[in-house]
Design a protein around this motif. Structure first.
Motif, PDB file in Angstrom:
ATOM      1  N   VAL A  43      61.303   5.177  90.793  1.00 58.11           N
ATOM      2  CA  VAL A  43      61.757   4.062  89.654  1.00 58.11           C
ATOM      3  C   VAL A  43      63.310   4.453  89.426  1.00 58.11           C
ATOM      4  N   GLY A  44      64.050   3.724  89.230  1.00 54.37           N
ATOM      5  CA  GLY A  44      65.501   3.663  89.244  1.00 54.37           C
ATOM      6  C   GLY A  44      65.744   3.103  87.512  1.00 54.37           C
ATOM      7  N   GLY A  45      67.062   3.723  87.235  1.00 59.79           N
ATOM      8  CA  GLY A  45      67.569   3.152  86.102  1.00 59.79           C
ATOM      9  C   GLY A  45      68.737   3.712  85.923  1.00 59.79           C
ATOM     10  N   ARG A  46      69.388   3.789  84.383  1.00 57.71           N
ATOM     11  CA  ARG A  46      70.688   4.526  84.362  1.00 57.71           C
ATOM     12  C   ARG A  46      70.567   6.130  84.647  1.00 57.71           C
ATOM     13  N   PRO A  47      71.645   6.808  84.422  1.00 57.50           N
ATOM     14  CA  PRO A  47      71.576   8.373  84.677  1.00 57.50           C
ATOM     15  C   PRO A  47      70.196   9.007  84.201  1.00 57.50           C
ATOM     16  N   GLU A  48      70.282   9.974  84.704  1.00 57.48           N
ATOM     17  CA  GLU A  48      69.188  10.963  84.357  1.00 57.48           C
ATOM     18  C   GLU A  48      69.078  11.571  83.112  1.00 57.48           C
ATOM     19  N   ALA A  85      65.240   7.855  89.863  1.00 53.14           N
ATOM     20  CA  ALA A  85      66.805   7.753  90.615  1.00 53.14           C
ATOM     21  C   ALA A  85      67.591   7.391  89.359  1.00 53.14           C
ATOM     22  N   GLY A  86      68.749   8.051  89.020  1.00 51.34           N
ATOM     23  CA  GLY A  86      69.691   7.631  87.996  1.00 51.34           C
ATOM     24  C   GLY A  86      70.856   6.977  88.898  1.00 51.34           C
ATOM     25  N   TYR A  87      71.375   5.925  88.290  1.00 51.50           N
ATOM     26  CA  TYR A  87      72.596   5.121  88.813  1.00 51.50           C
ATOM     27  C   TYR A  87      73.668   5.140  87.523  1.00 51.50           C
ATOM     28  N   LEU A  88      74.750   5.013  87.767  1.00 51.30           N
ATOM     29  CA  LEU A  88      75.887   4.841  87.048  1.00 51.30           C
ATOM     30  C   LEU A  88      75.915   3.554  86.311  1.00 51.30           C
ATOM     31  N   THR A  89      75.637   2.375  86.952  1.00 51.35           N
ATOM     32  CA  THR A  89      75.857   0.999  86.591  1.00 51.35           C
ATOM     33  C   THR A  89      74.477   0.303  86.647  1.00 51.35           C
ATOM     34  N   PRO A  90      74.370  -0.641  85.988  1.00 49.76           N
ATOM     35  CA  PRO A  90      73.167  -1.584  86.282  1.00 49.76           C
ATOM     36  C   PRO A  90      73.514  -2.093  87.712  1.00 49.76           C
ATOM     37  N   GLU A  91      74.693  -2.397  88.189  1.00 49.91           N
ATOM     38  CA  GLU A  91      74.710  -3.232  89.279  1.00 49.91           C
ATOM     39  C   GLU A  91      74.318  -2.156  90.498  1.00 49.91           C
ATOM     40  N   ASP A  92      74.621  -0.799  90.447  1.00 52.73           N
ATOM     41  CA  ASP A  92      74.189  -0.024  91.588  1.00 52.73           C
ATOM     42  C   ASP A  92      72.521   0.282  91.600  1.00 52.73           C
ATOM     43  N   ALA A  93      72.229   0.185  90.211  1.00 55.66           N
ATOM     44  CA  ALA A  93      70.843   0.235  90.166  1.00 55.66           C
ATOM     45  C   ALA A  93      70.025  -0.921  90.845  1.00 55.66           C
ATOM     46  N   VAL A  94      70.376  -2.173  90.582  1.00 52.58           N
ATOM     47  CA  VAL A  94      69.817  -3.216  91.340  1.00 52.58           C
ATOM     48  C   VAL A  94      70.321  -3.218  92.737  1.00 52.58           C
ATOM     49  N   VAL A 139      64.675   2.616  95.499  1.00 53.30           N
ATOM     50  CA  VAL A 139      63.523   2.923  94.546  1.00 53.30           C
ATOM     51  C   VAL A 139      62.513   1.699  94.774  1.00 53.30           C
ATOM     52  N   ALA A 140      61.157   1.663  94.162  1.00 54.08           N
ATOM     53  CA  ALA A 140      60.257   0.608  94.267  1.00 54.08           C
ATOM     54  C   ALA A 140      60.498  -0.292  93.172  1.00 54.08           C
ATOM     55  N   ALA A 141      60.718   0.307  92.103  1.00 47.73           N
ATOM     56  CA  ALA A 141      60.831  -0.680  90.986  1.00 47.73           C
ATOM     57  C   ALA A 141      62.044  -0.214  90.073  1.00 47.73           C
ATOM     58  N   LEU A 142      62.553  -0.938  89.001  1.00 46.32           N
ATOM     59  CA  LEU A 142      63.710  -0.712  88.165  1.00 46.32           C
ATOM     60  C   LEU A 142      63.224  -0.813  86.804  1.00 46.32           C
ATOM     61  N   LEU A 143      63.944   0.072  85.828  1.00 44.74           N
ATOM     62  CA  LEU A 143      63.782  -0.184  84.449  1.00 44.74           C
ATOM     63  C   LEU A 143      65.400  -0.539  84.160  1.00 44.74           C
ATOM     64  N   GLY A 144      65.383  -1.669  83.499  1.00 41.51           N
ATOM     65  CA  GLY A 144      67.084  -1.670  82.846  1.00 41.51           C
ATOM     66  C   GLY A 144      67.034  -2.816  81.702  1.00 41.51           C
ATOM     67  N   SER A 145      68.169  -3.075  81.345  1.00 38.69           N
ATOM     68  CA  SER A 145      68.236  -3.789  80.157  1.00 38.69           C
ATOM     69  C   SER A 145      67.680  -5.215  80.594  1.00 38.69           C
ATOM     70  N   ALA A 146      67.222  -5.790  79.521  1.00 38.28           N
ATOM     71  CA  ALA A 146      66.463  -7.121  79.676  1.00 38.28           C
ATOM     72  C   ALA A 146      67.657  -8.136  79.730  1.00 38.28           C
TER      73      ALA A 146
END
Length: 338
Positions: A156-161, A186-195, A203-210
């Protein structure tokens, strides 16, 4: 001729009342809103927007957004230096949020609630769990079953660890009875990177800002499985975590801190400014425009809540393996069993 209200400065942006503005009722002559620049803070540029509204509402004669570098976890201790006020002449407030709380715990420095004076919690940002539109995970129940079966096999991905989404994922795993130490994140620096990471299969899924992911969901590129809010979110066809038997409600949030040794008078003045800010039409319009939920708490109520939220985060960070010890204990499962 009307004087310009904005002046670009090296340290940030100064907002000053125009010639027609009445500063007679302002609570502070000069207000400095300090904003961390560390990666993963998640509330970039809110200081400038806040400074603008404070002046427009007549709460300060001038207000400046000032960027502060350095480690996120030590920001409450380092940001104010030897400043002592008085607040009415030159007030200073530091933007804080959940990532700062977690960073302080991970760095084993003074907890945010003790390193500064909690003034107010202003706004929150709900999270959404999403998968690609062609994912075989059609529902949250599918996600939960796979996570229970093989926690390390579901990235699962999202913003930094250590940030808000990582903590939320730990909470979800804990509520589902999964050993948080086995969770793959997996942590990403920006929401765009995470998407992008989600779309290319990192990653199989993502947690992010609605709020941030709403357009991707509306376009059909992402499928929402659940939201972390207490009630369903307009425009996102997904149940709340509570609806899928996970007794959890969680929001990233943003608030303000004052210097640690504020006098009672300065603290009261800072709280009064935030009280009036929350009631200001300009602030409410800004929150609506950016999709921020107003979750206002101030003074002792905010301090008590921040202490509780810090303990909750500390417990999850420990279970994720990011802390060596924890003061909190999980008493039983968060899931309602049949």
């Amino acid at each position: 001729m009307r004087r310009r209200g904005f002046f670009a400065l090296a340290a940030g942006v100064l907002v000053a009342a125009g010639c027609g503005a009445n500063g007679a009722g302002s609570l502070v002559k000069r207000l400095f809103v300090l904003e961390p620049t560390a990666d993963g803070h998640g509330w970039d540029r809110i200081a400038g927007r806040l400074a603008t509204v404070v002046v427009q509402a007549g709460l300060a004669r001038t207000a400046m957004a000032v960027e502060r570098g350095g480690a996120l976890g030590s920001a409450p201790r380092d940001a104010f230096g030897a400043f002592h006020g008085p607040f009415a002449r030159e007030g200073r407030l530091l933007v804080t949020a959940m990532p700062m709380v977690a960073a302080a715990e991970i760095a084993n420095t003074v907890a945010v609630v003790n390193a500064a004076t909690p003034i107010a919690r202003l706004v929150g940002d709900w999270s959404v769990l999403v998968v690609p539109s062609d994912s075989r995970l059609l529902t949250f129940e599918d996600f939960a079953a796979r996570l229970r079966r093989n926690p390390a096999g579901l990235a699962v991905g999202g913003r930094p660890e250590g940030g808000s989404e990582h903590v939320l994922y730990g909470m979800i795993g804990k509520c589902l009875g999964v050993d948080a130490r086995l969770l793959e994140y997996a942590g990403y620096l920006t929401p765009e990177d995470a998407v992008e990471g989600l779309q290319v299969g990192q990653v199989a899924a993502l947690l992010g800002s609605a709020r941030a992911l709403r357009s991707e969901i509306a376009a059909g590129r992402l499928r929402p499985l659940a939201v972390s809010s207490g009630d369903r979110i307009d425009g996102i066809d997904a149940p709340t975590l509570r609806e899928v038997d996970v007794r959890l409600e969680y929001s990233d949030w943003c608030g303000l801190l004052g210097p640690k040794d504020m006098s009672p008078e300065d603290r009261d003045a800072a709280i009064a400014l935030c009280d009036r800010l929350d009631a200001a039409p300009g602030w409410r319009s800004l929150c609506a425009a950016h999709g921020w939920s107003r979750v206002y708490l101030s003074g002792d109520d905010f301090r008590q809540w921040l202490s509780t939220e810090t303990a909750r985060a500390r417990g999850v960070l420990h279970e994720l393996g990011l802390l060596k010890s924890s003061d909190t204990t999980c008493w039983g499962s968060c899931v309602r069993r049949p």
